[in-house]
Design a protein around this motif. Structure first.
Motif, PDB file in Angstrom:
ATOM      1  N   THR A 122     -45.710   0.007   8.557  1.00  0.00           N
ATOM      2  CA  THR A 122     -46.041  -1.402   8.336  1.00  0.00           C
ATOM      3  C   THR A 122     -46.996  -1.908   9.413  1.00  0.00           C
ATOM      4  OG1 THR A 122     -43.891  -1.788   7.298  1.00  0.00           O
ATOM      5  CG2 THR A 122     -45.068  -3.721   8.122  1.00  0.00           C
ATOM      6  N   GLN A 123     -46.754  -1.519  10.653  1.00  0.00           N
ATOM      7  CA  GLN A 123     -47.645  -1.923  11.744  1.00  0.00           C
ATOM      8  C   GLN A 123     -49.057  -1.377  11.549  1.00  0.00           C
ATOM      9  OE1 GLN A 123     -44.368  -0.829  14.858  1.00  0.00           O
ATOM     10  NE2 GLN A 123     -45.942  -1.970  15.957  1.00  0.00           N
ATOM     11  N   LEU A 124     -49.149  -0.138  11.068  1.00  0.00           N
ATOM     12  CA  LEU A 124     -50.459   0.475  10.871  1.00  0.00           C
ATOM     13  C   LEU A 124     -51.226  -0.169   9.726  1.00  0.00           C
ATOM     14  CD1 LEU A 124     -49.519   4.244  11.333  1.00  0.00           C
ATOM     15  CD2 LEU A 124     -50.726   2.761  12.951  1.00  0.00           C
ATOM     16  N   CYS A 125     -50.489  -0.629   8.722  1.00  0.00           N
ATOM     17  CA  CYS A 125     -51.135  -1.188   7.534  1.00  0.00           C
ATOM     18  C   CYS A 125     -51.314  -2.700   7.587  1.00  0.00           C
ATOM     19  CB  CYS A 125     -50.332  -0.824   6.278  1.00  0.00           C
ATOM     20  SG  CYS A 125     -50.203   0.942   5.960  1.00  0.00           S
ATOM     21  N   TRP A 126     -50.607  -3.363   8.488  1.00  0.00           N
ATOM     22  CA  TRP A 126     -50.642  -4.837   8.531  1.00  0.00           C
ATOM     23  C   TRP A 126     -50.805  -5.272   9.979  1.00  0.00           C
ATOM     24  CZ3 TRP A 126     -45.711  -8.315   7.890  1.00  0.00           C
ATOM     25  CH2 TRP A 126     -46.107  -9.667   7.927  1.00  0.00           C
TER      26      TRP A 126
ATOM     27  N   ALA B 230     -48.130  -7.645  11.596  1.00  0.00           N
ATOM     28  CA  ALA B 230     -46.713  -7.272  11.542  1.00  0.00           C
ATOM     29  C   ALA B 230     -45.970  -7.679  12.805  1.00  0.00           C
ATOM     30  CB  ALA B 230     -46.591  -5.766  11.311  1.00  0.00           C
ATOM     31  N   MET B 231     -46.567  -7.438  13.963  1.00  0.00           N
ATOM     32  CA  MET B 231     -45.873  -7.744  15.214  1.00  0.00           C
ATOM     33  C   MET B 231     -45.639  -9.246  15.360  1.00  0.00           C
ATOM     34  SD  MET B 231     -44.445  -6.170  17.723  1.00  0.00           S
ATOM     35  CE  MET B 231     -45.208  -4.552  17.720  1.00  0.00           C
ATOM     36  N   ASP B 232     -46.645 -10.051  15.027  1.00  0.00           N
ATOM     37  CA  ASP B 232     -46.476 -11.500  15.137  1.00  0.00           C
ATOM     38  C   ASP B 232     -45.414 -12.019  14.183  1.00  0.00           C
ATOM     39  OD1 ASP B 232     -48.424 -11.677  17.079  1.00  0.00           O
ATOM     40  OD2 ASP B 232     -50.044 -12.130  15.671  1.00  0.00           O
ATOM     41  N   ALA B 233     -45.296 -11.398  13.022  1.00  0.00           N
ATOM     42  CA  ALA B 233     -44.359 -11.890  12.015  1.00  0.00           C
ATOM     43  C   ALA B 233     -42.951 -11.343  12.179  1.00  0.00           C
ATOM     44  CB  ALA B 233     -44.876 -11.535  10.616  1.00  0.00           C
ATOM     45  N   LEU B 234     -42.812 -10.167  12.807  1.00  0.00           N
ATOM     46  CA  LEU B 234     -41.527  -9.479  12.778  1.00  0.00           C
ATOM     47  C   LEU B 234     -40.921  -9.186  14.139  1.00  0.00           C
ATOM     48  CD1 LEU B 234     -42.393  -6.871   9.987  1.00  0.00           C
ATOM     49  CD2 LEU B 234     -41.222  -9.066   9.715  1.00  0.00           C
TER      50      LEU B 234
ATOM     51  N   GLN C 289     -42.385  -0.648  16.882  1.00  0.00           N
ATOM     52  CA  GLN C 289     -42.536   0.044  18.159  1.00  0.00           C
ATOM     53  C   GLN C 289     -43.735  -0.547  18.889  1.00  0.00           C
ATOM     54  OE1 GLN C 289     -40.110   1.997  18.949  1.00  0.00           O
ATOM     55  NE2 GLN C 289     -39.233   2.199  16.898  1.00  0.00           N
ATOM     56  N   ASN C 290     -43.555  -0.802  20.170  1.00  0.00           N
ATOM     57  CA  ASN C 290     -44.619  -1.424  20.942  1.00  0.00           C
ATOM     58  C   ASN C 290     -44.806  -0.725  22.286  1.00  0.00           C
ATOM     59  OD1 ASN C 290     -46.679  -3.233  21.306  1.00  0.00           O
ATOM     60  ND2 ASN C 290     -45.383  -4.864  22.096  1.00  0.00           N
ATOM     61  N   GLY C 291     -44.532   0.583  22.314  1.00  0.00           N
ATOM     62  CA  GLY C 291     -44.675   1.335  23.558  1.00  0.00           C
ATOM     63  C   GLY C 291     -45.777   2.367  23.509  1.00  0.00           C
ATOM     64  N   GLY C 292     -46.729   2.184  22.589  1.00  0.00           N
ATOM     65  CA  GLY C 292     -47.794   3.166  22.471  1.00  0.00           C
ATOM     66  C   GLY C 292     -47.341   4.390  21.679  1.00  0.00           C
TER      67      GLY C 292
END
Length: 246
Positions: free
Chosen positions: A52-56, A59-63, A82-85
């Motif tokens: 989802t992060q790769l396609c949108w 995603a991070m702002d919404a979820l 995931q937000n650690g690279g």
């Protein structure tokens, strides 16, 4: 240098919990067992979150679970982002799959999913109750990631291992009356999880350590609710004889 020490000690705590889980379920009994469904479900959700992060891009702002944003769903959806690279995300998903598989072997699918959910929902409330300052750090990466719930779940296995080691029969002791090497290892390994967790929390303000302590305590409580297995070879309860026909 500080980041290297932080990551190394955090990884060491995970290695301890993973080894506790292996000792608990039996290192030589993993092959031939049914597929751990809880691990499949949780890993699939984590992979879906990354996709989802790769396609949108939003995603991070919404979820994510940024406390500056509103949304009741964020505390759950943030766990599967995931937000650690690349390396951090791979580590989180790999450890989630491994720990959930071991937990499924011991707790069963339903209890494993319930304990993982507890690892999502409980820490923030316990932090507030204990005045621990909340489970979020200042860095935005702390607003997402599955590591906290994974460490929580892994610590429940350490609690179960300690419980088993403490209840081991006297036949499992050495000739001098001290714990046999295997039992002593289990005691040190399992008890070391909450000890190291507290050290990480007080020395580094490392939330993984505090969450592991929460999971250890809940795991100990969950043992009280887990049905006690019948000893191997135990006879079934005798049935009352049928009344004679009149």
């Amino acid at each position: 240098m500080g980041a290297i020490v932080f990551n190394a000690t955090t990884a060491a705590l995970m290695v301890m919990m993973f080894n506790a889980g292996l000792d608990l379920v039996g290192r030589d009994t993993l092959r031939g067992r049914p597929v751990p469904r809880a691990a499949v479900v949780l890993t699939a959700l984590a992979l879906a979150g990354v996709l989802t992060q790769l396609c949108w891009s939003g995603a991070m702002d919404a979820l994510d679970d940024d406390p500056a944003r509103s949304g009741w769903w964020r505390v759950v959806t943030a766990v599967f982002l995931q937000n650690g690279g690349l390396l951090g995300g791979a580590w989180n998903i790999a450890t989630l799959a491994a720990v959930a598989a071991l937990a499924d072997r011991y707790w069963g699918t339903a209890r494993t999913l319930a304990l993982f959910l507890a690892g999502i929902l409980l820490p923030e409330h316990l932090d507030a109750l204990l005045g621990a300052g909340g489970h979020h750090g200042a860095a935005p990466r702390n607003f997402a990631g599955s590591s906290g719930a994974t460490y929580f779940l892994g610590a429940t296995l350490a609690a179960a291992l300690l419980h088993r080691a403490l209840r081991a029969p006297r036949a499992g002791t050495a000739e001098d009356g001290h714990p046999a090497p295997g039992r002593a290892k289990e005691l040190l390994l399992s008890a070391g999880v909450p000890v190291l967790g507290l050290v990480l929390w007080f020395a580094q303000a490392n939330g993984h350590g505090l969450v592991a302590c929460y999971g250890f305590l809940l795991g100990a409580f969950a043992l009280c609710l887990r049905p006690r297995p019948r000893p191997v070879g135990a006879a079934a309860p005798a049935q009352a004889p049928a009344s004679a026909a009149s």
